[in-house]
Design an enzyme around this catalytic site. Structure first.
Site, PDB file in Angstrom:
ATOM      1  N   HIS A  75      14.633 -22.156  30.648  1.00  0.00           N
ATOM      2  CA  HIS A  75      16.022 -22.372  31.063  1.00  0.00           C
ATOM      3  C   HIS A  75      16.109 -22.281  32.576  1.00  0.00           C
ATOM      4  CE1 HIS A  75      18.103 -21.040  27.052  1.00  0.00           C
ATOM      5  NE2 HIS A  75      17.146 -21.923  26.876  1.00  0.00           N
ATOM      6  N   TYR A 204      27.196 -16.117  29.212  1.00  0.00           N
ATOM      7  CA  TYR A 204      27.711 -14.748  29.281  1.00  0.00           C
ATOM      8  C   TYR A 204      29.225 -14.848  29.462  1.00  0.00           C
ATOM      9  CZ  TYR A 204      23.008 -12.777  30.093  1.00  0.00           C
ATOM     10  OH  TYR A 204      21.704 -12.382  29.964  1.00  0.00           O
ATOM     11  N   PRO A 296      21.153  -4.032  27.626  1.00  0.00           N
ATOM     12  CA  PRO A 296      20.507  -5.343  27.520  1.00  0.00           C
ATOM     13  C   PRO A 296      21.164  -6.468  28.318  1.00  0.00           C
ATOM     14  CG  PRO A 296      21.636  -4.780  25.466  1.00  0.00           C
ATOM     15  CD  PRO A 296      21.713  -3.574  26.346  1.00  0.00           C
ATOM     16  N   LYS A 300      16.372  -7.085  30.838  1.00  0.00           N
ATOM     17  CA  LYS A 300      15.277  -6.578  31.668  1.00  0.00           C
ATOM     18  C   LYS A 300      14.250  -5.693  30.941  1.00  0.00           C
ATOM     19  CE  LYS A 300      16.200  -8.468  35.518  1.00  0.00           C
ATOM     20  NZ  LYS A 300      15.832  -9.813  35.089  1.00  0.00           N
ATOM     21  N   TYR A 388      17.940 -12.149  38.153  1.00  0.00           N
ATOM     22  CA  TYR A 388      17.866 -12.546  36.747  1.00  0.00           C
ATOM     23  C   TYR A 388      16.499 -13.153  36.411  1.00  0.00           C
ATOM     24  CZ  TYR A 388      19.566 -13.895  32.184  1.00  0.00           C
ATOM     25  OH  TYR A 388      19.726 -13.998  30.818  1.00  0.00           O
TER      26      TYR A 388
END
Ligand code: FAD
Ligand code: PHB
Length: 404
Positions: A75, A204, A296, A300, A388
């Site tokens: 992604h 998100y 979560p 990570k 990220y």
């Protein structure tokens, strides 16, 4: 009672223990892995899904990436959704081509168990009464029972890779470690559904009714999460209620929403930030969830397990190659630098995207402004993107005995 001898005794066959076993194998260092659950249980446990670029690169360098390269979903972006609108963050563009890969922890663990089996080095599943002793001597012991026989595993070092609820961290005498901890007033209800993902990238969502996350496992399986009160009973969430709430929170103004399908797994996970420091006592070295837990939201946990064991492999390699203990002595400090940055990021993602029971109208508006800034400023989205996809590992692959 039988007596076994190895160089490194590894407690736990999760991502940390299995990756470490393979790294040591590649350096010609012997290990025995002792796991208290069955092979099936360890593989079937549904957990992480997002691998940082560095974790993917590590698995490739270790030669355990066949499944990842075949079935992993790369992604190059993700969406942040609020006020009914999705905003794309172009991870690759903002980080010079880095990305994340969605590949279930189940698959990672399955591939690593297969790799371990190929090495023919020992891996005991279903071990009972696992305990560790003599940690402050040069000959620590892992004691366990397997198939009715008691074993004493004599080691040079013990790697505590047995997760948050394992026995290694509690075996360290009181007063040695400092515990840093933070709870959150919510948990995540997670489901796996037999439904084609309706977006190619993760979403998100910050919504009045609480956080929601759209993810996936494959072209036919969607993974979804909902913020729920902590200790929520899964029984109070029949499938219809889950879908109603998911769609209510995730649906955007342009009509996007997740596809529905049969729910094949559901569970509630509590949220916690936790660090036990130092990550070492004598000849015991902790790695992964045994030493630290992150909520979560930043994806990570597994990635930190990977970066810890890379440092441990480097330290053990140096010890066995020329007897030096410098990296063993630095192990905890080196790991914790990266751990704390991931802690900060995970806390920040969690705080930015969830609703808090005691928040004020001011807090709510500030969160919306945070998200607006994050998605409209290149500087702010670059900061999100670089964290990220994963901050650099503290040790090069070459230093850990890999070709890079
Ligand atoms: P574990 O996976 O917990 O492995 C420890 C092993 O030790 C287990 O197999 C356990 O059975 C064994 N063990 C325990 N006690 C003993 C004993 N006494 N003797 C022998 N063996 C023992 N992380 C990410 O990076 N990305 C994500 O997208 C992500 N999503 C997540 C989503 C959810 C819902 C959850 C719950 C976690 C998520 N994580 C994510 C976190 C990730 O799953 C963990 O950080 C990761 O599993 C840590 O690996 P580990 O090997 O340190 O510990
Ligand atoms: C997942 O796919 O399980 C997942 C994705 C992103 C997260 C956490 C979990 O932040």
């Amino acid at each position: 009672m039988t007596s076994i001898r190895t160089q490194v005794g590894i407690v736990g066959a999760g991502p940390a223990g299995l990756l470490l076993g393979q790294l040591l194998h590649l350096n010609g260092i012997d290990s025995v892995i002792v796991e208290n659950r069955s092979r099936e249980y360890v593989i079937d446990r549904v957990r992480a899904g997002v691998l940082e670029q560095g974790t993917v690169d590590l698995m490739i360098a270790m030669g355990v990436s066949a499944g990842l390269c075949r079935a992993g979903l790369r992604h190059e972006g993700l969406y942040l959704s609020f006020n009914g609108q999705r905003h794309r963050v172009d991870l690759a563009d903002l980080t010079g081509g880095r990305a994340i890969t969605v590949y279930g922890q189940n698959e990672v663990v399955r591939d690593l168990i297969d790799a371990r089996t190929t090495t023919t080095r020992p891996l005991y599943f279903d071990a009972e009464r696992v305990s560790i002793r003599a940690l402050d001597t040069s000959g620590p012991i892992v004691r366990f029972s397997h198939g009715g026989t008691e074993h004493d595993l004599h080691c040079d070092f013990v790697a505590g890779c047995d997760g948050f609820h394992g026995i290694c961290r509690p075996s360290i005498p009181a007063g040695v470690q400092t515990i840093y901890e933070r709870g959150y007033p919510f948990g995540w209800l997670g489901i796996l559904a037999e439904a084609a993902p309706s977006s190619d990238e993760l979403v998100y969502t910050y919504h009045e009714r609480g956080f929601a996350l759209f993810s996936m496992r494959s072209p036919t399986v969607t993974r979804l999460y909902l913020q729920v009160p902590p200790d929520e009973a899964i029984e109070s969430w029949p499938d219809d209620r889950i879908w109603e709430e998911m769609l209510e929170r995730m649906r955007t103004g342009d009509g996007w929403q997740p596809n529905r399908g049969r729910i094949i797994q559901k569970s509630v996970t509590p949220m916690r930030s936790f660090v036990a420091a130092p990550m070492r006592f004598g000849r015991l070295f902790l790695a992964g969830d045994a030493a630290h837990i992150v909520p979560p939201t930043g994806a990570k946990g597994l990635n930190l397990a990977a970066s810890d064991v890379l440092v441990m492999a480097r330290a053990l390699r140096e010890f066995y190659e020329d007897g030096r203990t410098e990296w063993l002595d630095r192990y905890s400090d080196v790991c914790l630098r990266r751990v704390w940055k991931a802690q900060r990021f995970s806390w920040w993602m969690t705080s930015t995207l969830h609703r808090f029971p005691d928040e004020s109208a001011f807090d709510h508006q500030r969160q919306i402004a945070d998200l607006d800034y994050l998605t409209s400023s290149r500087a702010a989205s670059t900061s999100l993107a670089e964290q990220y996809v994963g901050l650099p590992m503290e040790v090069s692959f070459e230093a850990a005995g890999l070709r890079g």
